[in-house]
Design an enzyme around this catalytic site. Structure first.
Site, PDB file in Angstrom:
ATOM      1  N   ARG A  90       0.939  -1.094   0.068  1.00 33.44           N
ATOM      2  CA  ARG A  90       0.052  -0.037  -0.104  1.00 33.44           C
ATOM      3  C   ARG A  90       0.961   1.205   0.012  1.00 33.44           C
ATOM      4  NH1 ARG A  90      -4.689   1.719   4.652  1.00 33.44           N
ATOM      5  NH2 ARG A  90      -5.156   3.882   3.520  1.00 33.44           N
ATOM      6  N   HIS A 194     -16.640   3.541  -4.939  1.00 35.82           N
ATOM      7  CA  HIS A 194     -15.615   4.658  -4.695  1.00 35.82           C
ATOM      8  C   HIS A 194     -15.831   5.799  -5.561  1.00 35.82           C
ATOM      9  CE1 HIS A 194     -12.755   2.551  -1.644  1.00 35.82           C
ATOM     10  NE2 HIS A 194     -13.937   2.588  -1.267  1.00 35.82           N
ATOM     11  N   TYR A 244     -14.195  10.197  -2.167  1.00 32.84           N
ATOM     12  CA  TYR A 244     -13.327   9.817  -3.031  1.00 32.84           C
ATOM     13  C   TYR A 244     -13.542  10.734  -4.384  1.00 32.84           C
ATOM     14  CZ  TYR A 244     -12.341   5.745  -0.414  1.00 32.84           C
ATOM     15  OH  TYR A 244     -11.871   4.888   0.663  1.00 32.84           O
TER      16      TYR A 244
END
Length: 421
Positions: A90, A194, A244
């Site tokens: 990540r 998202h 988002y």
């Protein structure tokens, strides 16, 4: 009822356990299996999970295992919450795209594609093993990017529904602003995972009064501040975008911010270190306050509600989920996965009718749907050319020079997870 959590060693799992304990009348679990290949952290999380059940007088049995086949054998539902590559991957997803001036984020843009490429093959292998041991089991996917992963599952014929906590977060927020029970709030929630907008907020159900205009009038400043978007934009949209959408509506501003502060992955990694230290304390028998900063608010409640409805329990009849379009949004292919209100029951999720979508939203949804199709092709079949095409199609990238450079970066940083690379 047996329920299995794949990725059960996540530091977030105690939030899920707390929800299972509190809402045991909605979802009466007899056996809960936490499965994770990381044995050390699995035992810490499992120990706390048992203490939470004991504290809240839940009679269900909690077991831990690193054996996937044993974990899913006989399960009525399997929850997927895994992170292939962990926080280290990540961290890379959130940093190398910034070198090209593009948003670095784990679920969208180039970082989101990298996560999809690492994740889809692993999830499909898990789903195949679930189907071999218990073909009637439901798979509830909370693994990001949820839209692409759920599309991969449904494309292969698995009994799967995707879940995200954005909608339930808005539901709870709006309920507090209106001083009504959350169960009274029904969202006109439309989009892709998202990439969603609240185009209406209704009291009492799908046919209830739309109170969104009043919410924007009375609480618009608060909503805008929490989204880090200007109030005038919300007024012009006459809708509430998910946070988002800031990556799209304020892309360059976000890139500048991301370049001047630690990555979210670094923050979460430090939180996880602290949380695991807390979980090791044998006297801890409730989720610690620090966990609230970890992310995923209300996921446990959404997961309980969805699992209960799919398994014939007392889950809410209408829930926001990720499922096949099948004509719900006529400007998207039938096999696209959309995130909308749906009637959920033992046969799965059936999207409710959606009013005509403003072209402002429909156009972006169509472009990201095309990207998700290309991203899934790259995840299933590999090749540098497929990765390049997916990146070129994404509205946060879109320029061939960026797509070329990001393709090389993506492959270089993820080679160990890409069998074809």
């Amino acid at each position: 009822m047996k329920l299995t959590v794949v990725g059960g060693g996540s530091t977030y799992t105690p939030e899920l356990i707390d929800g299972f304990a509190r809402l045991r009348d909605t979802l009466p679990i007899e056996e809960l299996v936490l499965m994770d290949p990381a044995k050390d952290r699995l035992e810490l999380v499992g120990g706390l999970a048992r203490r939470i059940f004991t504290r809240q007088a839940h009679n269900g049995k909690i077991t831990t295992t690193t054996d996937l086949d044993a974990a899913v054998d006989g399960a009525d539902a399997v929850l997927l919450q895994l992170r292939v590559g962990g926080q280290a991957a990540r961290e890379q997803d959130e940093t190398w795209p910034l070198e090209c001036g593009c948003v670095g984020q784990e679920t969208t843009g180039a970082g989101g594609l990298a996560k999809a490429l690492r994740t889809v093959p692993v999830v499909l292998d898990i789903a195949d093993r679930v189907r071999r041991t218990n073909p009637t089991a439901w798979i509830i996917d909370f693994t990001n990017p949820v839209g692409i992963v759920t599309r991969a599952l449904l494309q292969e014929g698995h009994r799967a529904v995707g879940l995200c906590n954005v909608a339930i977060g808005f539901q709870r927020k709006f309920a507090a602003m209106l001083d009504v029970p959350a169960s009274e709030i029904h969202l006109d929630h439309v989009g892709l995972n998202h990439l969603t907008w609240e185009t209406g907020v209704r009291l009492g159900g799908p046919e209830g009064e739309n109170v969104l205009p009043g919410l924007l009038t009375d609480h618009g400043d608060t909503i805008a501040a929490e989204l880090h978007l200007p109030r005038p934009l919300l007024n012009r949209l006459t809708a509430v975008p998910s946070y988002y959408l800031r990556y799209y509506y304020a892309h360059d501003e976000v890139v500048r911010e991301l370049r001047t502060k630690p990555s979210r992955a670094a923050e979460v990694a430090e939180m996880e270190r602290q949380l695991l230290g807390l979980y090791a304390d044998p006297s801890l028998d409730e989720k610690p306050e620090l966990l609230a900063k970890r992310g995923g608010a209300y996921y446990s409640e959404a997961a309980v509600d969805l699992a209960a409805a799919l398994l014939g329990g007392s889950g809410s009849p209408y829930q926001v989920v990720n499922t096949l379009n099948n004509g719900t949004l006529p400007f998207l292919p039938d096999d696209a996965v959309i995130e909308v209100q749906a009637a959920v029951g033992t046969k799965g999720a059936a999207p409710l009718a959606v009013p005509t979508v403003d072209p402002l939203y429909a156009g972006l949804m169509a472009q990201v749907t095309a990207y998700e199709h290309l991203a899934l092709e790259a995840a299933l079949h590999g090749s540098r050319d497929r990765v390049f095409k997916a990146l070129l199609s994404h509205p946060l990238i879109g320029q061939y020079e960026y797509a070329e450079a990001l393709t090389d970066q993506l492959i270089a940083h993820n080679r160990e997870h890409l069998a074809w690379a």
